[in-house]
Design a protein around this motif. Structure first.
Motif, short mmCIF file in Angstrom:
data_model
loop_
_atom_site.label_atom_id
_atom_site.label_comp_id
_atom_site.label_asym_id
_atom_site.label_seq_id
_atom_site.Cartn_x
_atom_site.Cartn_y
_atom_site.Cartn_z
N PRO A 41 39.47 -11.44 36.37
CA PRO A 41 39.33 -10.68 37.66
C PRO A 41 40.20 -9.17 37.57
O PRO A 41 39.91 -8.54 38.60
N LYS A 42 41.22 -9.07 36.65
CA LYS A 42 41.55 -7.70 36.50
C LYS A 42 40.85 -6.73 35.75
O LYS A 42 40.98 -5.50 36.19
N HIS A 56 34.67 -15.69 44.37
CA HIS A 56 34.64 -14.81 43.02
C HIS A 56 33.14 -14.33 42.60
O HIS A 56 33.03 -13.23 42.72
N HIS A 64 41.89 -8.02 41.27
CA HIS A 64 41.72 -9.26 41.52
C HIS A 64 42.10 -9.55 43.35
O HIS A 64 41.51 -10.30 43.81
#
Length: 123
Positions: free
Chosen positions: A6-7, A48, A77
């Motif tokens: 997610p970064k 997500h 994130h």
């Protein structure tokens, strides 16, 4: 595509080529490896995935929110989580209002546009 972080923004074409379940499994895998303690890993991964799908599909309010909130100091994130919180509220509203699809989408877009880092950090 064989991993999710997610970064880092996934390549939109590669992300969208995956089956929806494969996307969810990649997100779950990332959180398992990170040893994140979550009340419901699958639900977390689904949210997500929804946000990443919207970014990959270039949903303009979501893309603008990603840019704006990272400039305001949130990690990528955290921005995914912030937008996911709006998705969760939107889904709740879908089940509890009689708004049509156009009105519902307009409300969702407006809520995403209102997101800011200060409010997100404040809960």
């Amino acid at each position: 595509m064989n991993q999710y972080d997610p970064k880092l923004a996934p390549n939109p074409d590669e992300w969208l080529e995956l089956d929806e379940q494969e996307r969810i499994l990649l997100v779950e895998q990332h959180h398992r490896l990170a040893r994140d303690k979550l009340p419901n890993l699958t639900a977390h991964a689904i949210f997500h995935t929804i946000v990443e799908n919207q970014i990959a599909l270039n949903l303009e309010p979501v893309v603008r929110a990603m840019t704006r909130l990272t400039k305001e100091g949130l990690t990528r994130h955290d921005v995914v989580h912030a937008i996911a919180s709006v998705v969760a509220e939107h889904i709740y509203d879908l089940f509890n209002t009689n708004d049509g699809p156009n009105t519902s989408q307009t409300h969702y877009n407006a809520a995403v546009e209102r997101l800011n880092a200060q409010n997100w950090r404040g809960g």
